[in-house]
Write a protein that holds these residues in place. Structure first.
Motif, PDB file in Angstrom:
ATOM      1  N   ASN A 193      50.261  36.689  35.091  1.00  0.00           N
ATOM      2  CA  ASN A 193      50.793  36.459  36.441  1.00  0.00           C
ATOM      3  C   ASN A 193      50.687  34.991  36.828  1.00  0.00           C
ATOM      4  O   ASN A 193      49.595  34.434  36.894  1.00  0.00           O
ATOM      5  CB  ASN A 193      50.048  37.305  37.472  1.00  0.00           C
ATOM      6  N   THR A 194      51.833  34.369  37.107  1.00  0.00           N
ATOM      7  CA  THR A 194      51.863  32.993  37.618  1.00  0.00           C
ATOM      8  C   THR A 194      52.530  32.933  38.987  1.00  0.00           C
ATOM      9  O   THR A 194      52.808  31.847  39.488  1.00  0.00           O
ATOM     10  CB  THR A 194      52.613  32.055  36.654  1.00  0.00           C
ATOM     11  N   SER A 195      52.768  34.092  39.592  1.00  0.00           N
ATOM     12  CA  SER A 195      53.513  34.153  40.850  1.00  0.00           C
ATOM     13  C   SER A 195      52.580  34.371  42.037  1.00  0.00           C
ATOM     14  O   SER A 195      51.662  35.201  41.974  1.00  0.00           O
ATOM     15  CB  SER A 195      54.534  35.296  40.801  1.00  0.00           C
ATOM     16  N   ILE A 196      52.837  33.649  43.139  1.00  0.00           N
ATOM     17  CA  ILE A 196      52.048  33.851  44.350  1.00  0.00           C
ATOM     18  C   ILE A 196      52.485  35.120  45.082  1.00  0.00           C
ATOM     19  O   ILE A 196      51.772  35.611  45.950  1.00  0.00           O
ATOM     20  CB  ILE A 196      52.157  32.638  45.295  1.00  0.00           C
ATOM     21  N   THR A 197      53.645  35.644  44.744  1.00  0.00           N
ATOM     22  CA  THR A 197      54.111  36.914  45.321  1.00  0.00           C
ATOM     23  C   THR A 197      53.480  38.068  44.552  1.00  0.00           C
ATOM     24  O   THR A 197      53.485  38.083  43.317  1.00  0.00           O
ATOM     25  CB  THR A 197      55.644  37.020  45.234  1.00  0.00           C
ATOM     26  N   ASN A 198      52.953  39.040  45.262  1.00  0.00           N
ATOM     27  CA  ASN A 198      52.230  40.130  44.614  1.00  0.00           C
ATOM     28  C   ASN A 198      53.204  41.178  44.061  1.00  0.00           C
ATOM     29  O   ASN A 198      53.502  42.174  44.713  1.00  0.00           O
ATOM     30  CB  ASN A 198      51.247  40.771  45.589  1.00  0.00           C
ATOM     31  N   ILE A 199      53.681  40.921  42.858  1.00  0.00           N
ATOM     32  CA  ILE A 199      54.574  41.867  42.190  1.00  0.00           C
ATOM     33  C   ILE A 199      53.796  43.078  41.686  1.00  0.00           C
ATOM     34  O   ILE A 199      54.302  44.199  41.648  1.00  0.00           O
ATOM     35  CB  ILE A 199      55.297  41.182  41.008  1.00  0.00           C
ATOM     36  N   ILE A 200      52.534  42.861  41.317  1.00  0.00           N
ATOM     37  CA  ILE A 200      51.722  43.937  40.742  1.00  0.00           C
ATOM     38  C   ILE A 200      51.124  44.743  41.889  1.00  0.00           C
ATOM     39  O   ILE A 200      49.962  44.587  42.277  1.00  0.00           O
ATOM     40  CB  ILE A 200      50.624  43.363  39.820  1.00  0.00           C
ATOM     41  N   ASP A 201      51.937  45.626  42.469  1.00  0.00           N
ATOM     42  CA  ASP A 201      51.485  46.447  43.591  1.00  0.00           C
ATOM     43  C   ASP A 201      50.969  47.792  43.071  1.00  0.00           C
ATOM     44  O   ASP A 201      50.909  48.035  41.860  1.00  0.00           O
ATOM     45  CB  ASP A 201      52.610  46.628  44.604  1.00  0.00           C
ATOM     46  N   ARG A 215      45.173  31.616  42.280  1.00  0.00           N
ATOM     47  CA  ARG A 215      43.966  31.810  43.083  1.00  0.00           C
ATOM     48  C   ARG A 215      44.190  32.776  44.236  1.00  0.00           C
ATOM     49  O   ARG A 215      43.322  33.577  44.573  1.00  0.00           O
ATOM     50  CB  ARG A 215      43.493  30.458  43.651  1.00  0.00           C
ATOM     51  N   SER A 216      45.355  32.697  44.869  1.00  0.00           N
ATOM     52  CA  SER A 216      45.592  33.475  46.084  1.00  0.00           C
ATOM     53  C   SER A 216      46.077  34.903  45.808  1.00  0.00           C
ATOM     54  O   SER A 216      46.222  35.688  46.738  1.00  0.00           O
ATOM     55  CB  SER A 216      46.628  32.760  46.961  1.00  0.00           C
ATOM     56  N   ALA A 217      46.322  35.233  44.564  1.00  0.00           N
ATOM     57  CA  ALA A 217      46.845  36.568  44.248  1.00  0.00           C
ATOM     58  C   ALA A 217      45.781  37.637  44.495  1.00  0.00           C
ATOM     59  O   ALA A 217      44.607  37.445  44.209  1.00  0.00           O
ATOM     60  CB  ALA A 217      47.314  36.613  42.793  1.00  0.00           C
ATOM     61  N   ALA A 218      46.215  38.775  45.054  1.00  0.00           N
ATOM     62  CA  ALA A 218      45.297  39.881  45.335  1.00  0.00           C
ATOM     63  C   ALA A 218      45.845  41.158  44.702  1.00  0.00           C
ATOM     64  O   ALA A 218      47.020  41.474  44.852  1.00  0.00           O
ATOM     65  CB  ALA A 218      45.137  40.064  46.840  1.00  0.00           C
ATOM     66  N   PHE A 219      44.981  41.871  43.996  1.00  0.00           N
ATOM     67  CA  PHE A 219      45.385  43.104  43.334  1.00  0.00           C
ATOM     68  C   PHE A 219      44.437  44.229  43.744  1.00  0.00           C
ATOM     69  O   PHE A 219      43.289  43.988  44.142  1.00  0.00           O
ATOM     70  CB  PHE A 219      45.353  42.943  41.811  1.00  0.00           C
ATOM     71  N   ASN A 220      44.902  45.449  43.616  1.00  0.00           N
ATOM     72  CA  ASN A 220      44.066  46.613  43.874  1.00  0.00           C
ATOM     73  C   ASN A 220      43.199  46.846  42.639  1.00  0.00           C
ATOM     74  O   ASN A 220      43.570  47.602  41.741  1.00  0.00           O
ATOM     75  CB  ASN A 220      44.942  47.831  44.184  1.00  0.00           C
ATOM     76  N   GLU A 221      42.055  46.194  42.613  1.00  0.00           N
ATOM     77  CA  GLU A 221      41.226  46.239  41.402  1.00  0.00           C
ATOM     78  C   GLU A 221      40.537  47.589  41.230  1.00  0.00           C
ATOM     79  O   GLU A 221      40.190  47.966  40.110  1.00  0.00           O
ATOM     80  CB  GLU A 221      40.225  45.075  41.412  1.00  0.00           C
ATOM     81  N   VAL A 222      40.347  48.317  42.319  1.00  0.00           N
ATOM     82  CA  VAL A 222      39.801  49.675  42.207  1.00  0.00           C
ATOM     83  C   VAL A 222      40.778  50.561  41.438  1.00  0.00           C
ATOM     84  O   VAL A 222      40.402  51.284  40.503  1.00  0.00           O
ATOM     85  CB  VAL A 222      39.505  50.266  43.601  1.00  0.00           C
ATOM     86  N   LEU A 223      42.043  50.485  41.818  1.00  0.00           N
ATOM     87  CA  LEU A 223      43.067  51.280  41.139  1.00  0.00           C
ATOM     88  C   LEU A 223      43.248  50.815  39.696  1.00  0.00           C
ATOM     89  O   LEU A 223      43.458  51.638  38.790  1.00  0.00           O
ATOM     90  CB  LEU A 223      44.390  51.185  41.902  1.00  0.00           C
ATOM     91  N   LEU A 224      43.152  49.507  39.457  1.00  0.00           N
ATOM     92  CA  LEU A 224      43.250  48.990  38.089  1.00  0.00           C
ATOM     93  C   LEU A 224      42.140  49.575  37.211  1.00  0.00           C
ATOM     94  O   LEU A 224      42.395  49.979  36.064  1.00  0.00           O
ATOM     95  CB  LEU A 224      43.172  47.470  38.090  1.00  0.00           C
ATOM     96  N   ARG A 225      40.940  49.646  37.740  1.00  0.00           N
ATOM     97  CA  ARG A 225      39.833  50.218  36.952  1.00  0.00           C
ATOM     98  C   ARG A 225      40.073  51.700  36.688  1.00  0.00           C
ATOM     99  O   ARG A 225      39.753  52.209  35.608  1.00  0.00           O
ATOM    100  CB  ARG A 225      38.507  49.999  37.674  1.00  0.00           C
ATOM    101  N   GLN A 226      40.635  52.398  37.677  1.00  0.00           N
ATOM    102  CA  GLN A 226      40.945  53.816  37.473  1.00  0.00           C
ATOM    103  C   GLN A 226      41.951  54.014  36.343  1.00  0.00           C
ATOM    104  O   GLN A 226      41.900  55.014  35.626  1.00  0.00           O
ATOM    105  CB  GLN A 226      41.483  54.417  38.776  1.00  0.00           C
ATOM    106  N   ARG A 227      42.858  53.032  36.205  1.00  0.00           N
ATOM    107  CA  ARG A 227      43.858  53.100  35.132  1.00  0.00           C
ATOM    108  C   ARG A 227      43.338  52.452  33.842  1.00  0.00           C
ATOM    109  O   ARG A 227      44.094  52.227  32.908  1.00  0.00           O
ATOM    110  CB  ARG A 227      45.148  52.389  35.581  1.00  0.00           C
ATOM    111  N   ARG A 228      42.032  52.134  33.807  1.00  0.00           N
ATOM    112  CA  ARG A 228      41.362  51.543  32.637  1.00  0.00           C
ATOM    113  C   ARG A 228      41.981  50.190  32.255  1.00  0.00           C
ATOM    114  O   ARG A 228      42.090  49.855  31.066  1.00  0.00           O
ATOM    115  CB  ARG A 228      41.397  52.515  31.444  1.00  0.00           C
ATOM    116  N   CYS A 229      42.398  49.465  33.254  1.00  0.00           N
ATOM    117  CA  CYS A 229      42.983  48.136  33.024  1.00  0.00           C
ATOM    118  C   CYS A 229      41.912  47.063  33.172  1.00  0.00           C
ATOM    119  O   CYS A 229      40.918  47.240  33.882  1.00  0.00           O
ATOM    120  CB  CYS A 229      44.119  47.867  34.012  1.00  0.00           C
ATOM    121  N   ARG A 230      42.138  45.943  32.518  1.00  0.00           N
ATOM    122  CA  ARG A 230      41.245  44.785  32.627  1.00  0.00           C
ATOM    123  C   ARG A 230      42.013  43.648  33.294  1.00  0.00           C
ATOM    124  O   ARG A 230      43.193  43.443  33.016  1.00  0.00           O
ATOM    125  CB  ARG A 230      40.779  44.330  31.253  1.00  0.00           C
TER     126      ARG A 230
END
Length: 255
Positions: free
Chosen positions: A184-192, A209-224
């Motif tokens: 991810n190099t985009s400031i727009t949150n495509i990874i919703d 730096r400013s990108a925000a992701f749902n890291e709880v959901l990422l962990r549920q999907r076993r993503c790193r």
């Protein structure tokens, strides 16, 4: 007199290169000295909203009085003009307004991404499938380097101008299953959340730096997820220091 804040190895090396060319000092903390500076080079991440700046790799509170050491007509030089910096009553120079600086650091960023791919995957490079979100300076440099080493890359951007099936629009991408690796190099949150629910053990390398992701959901999907930070300073500080030195010399020569 130039003040350089010692945020990381790169900035330390910048000081080592410049100290024989001009009058400068390396600041290891926010002690207020009895001197006035013509310019200050701040950490690349700038002065954050919580009042911290990075000193020797650690977030430290910076009192506003620290800037009393700048002359009234002094200059702040930084790579991230945060709102707190913009409020200061001094001239500001954004390092990222210099094309040579952007291009050189983009290439070093691409090399850092390649290192991260090697470090965080257990596949050969030719077996990797990568989605590259964003096609600015860093995105272009990453795409060009990954293609040179034979990695399959799919570029996602707002407007597709390339006549190639390797480039797809954001709208089209949102209807597809993401590749196993996403950069991810985009400031727009495509990874919703909808995109994350299509993932399964994906690797996300985030460069924003400013990108925000749902890291709880990422962990549920076993993503790193790897929040990469300033890759030029992390993986090639000597080369990154030369780039910054050259840009600072250009700035000061213009003065």
């Amino acid at each position: 007199m130039l003040a350089i804040l010692n945020s990381d190895t790169r900035m330390n090396m910048v000081y080592q290169y410049l100290k024989n060319k001009m009058e400068c000092i390396l600041l290891d903390d926010f002690t207020i000295l009895r001197m006035k500076f013509d310019a200050m080079v701040l950490p690349m991440s700038g002065w954050k909203e919580d009042g911290c700046m990075v000193i020797r790799g650690v977030d430290m509170k910076c009192p506003v009085e620290f800037f009393d050491m700048l002359k009234a007509d002094g200059t702040i030089i930084c790579g991230n003009m945060t709102p707190k910096i913009k409020e200061l009553p001094f001239r500001k120079i954004d390092l990222n307004s210099y094309e040579t600086f952007i291009q050189a650091n983009s290439k070093l960023t691409a090399e850092g991404v390649l290192f991260l791919l090697l470090d965080h995957t257990n596949q050969g490079l030719l077996d990797l499938d990568v989605d590259l979100i964003g096609y600015g300076h860093s995105g272009k440099a990453i795409y060009e380097l990954l293609k040179k080493v034979g990695i399959k890359v799919r570029v996602i951007r707002r407007t597709v101008m390339e006549d190639s099936n390797e480039f797809i629009s954001v709208d089209e991408y949102l209807g597809l299953k993401p590749s196993s690796i996403i950069i991810n190099t985009s400031i727009t949150n495509i990874i919703d959340d909808l995109m994350i629910r299509k993932m399964d053990e994906n690797l996300i390398i985030n460069l924003v730096r400013s990108a925000a992701f749902n890291e709880v959901l990422l962990r549920q999907r076993r993503c790193r997820i790897v929040h990469a930070g300033p890759l030029p300073a992390m993986f090639s500080p000597q080369s990154a220091a030369h780039v910054m030195q050259d840009t600072l010399m250009e700035i000061l020569y213009e003065e």
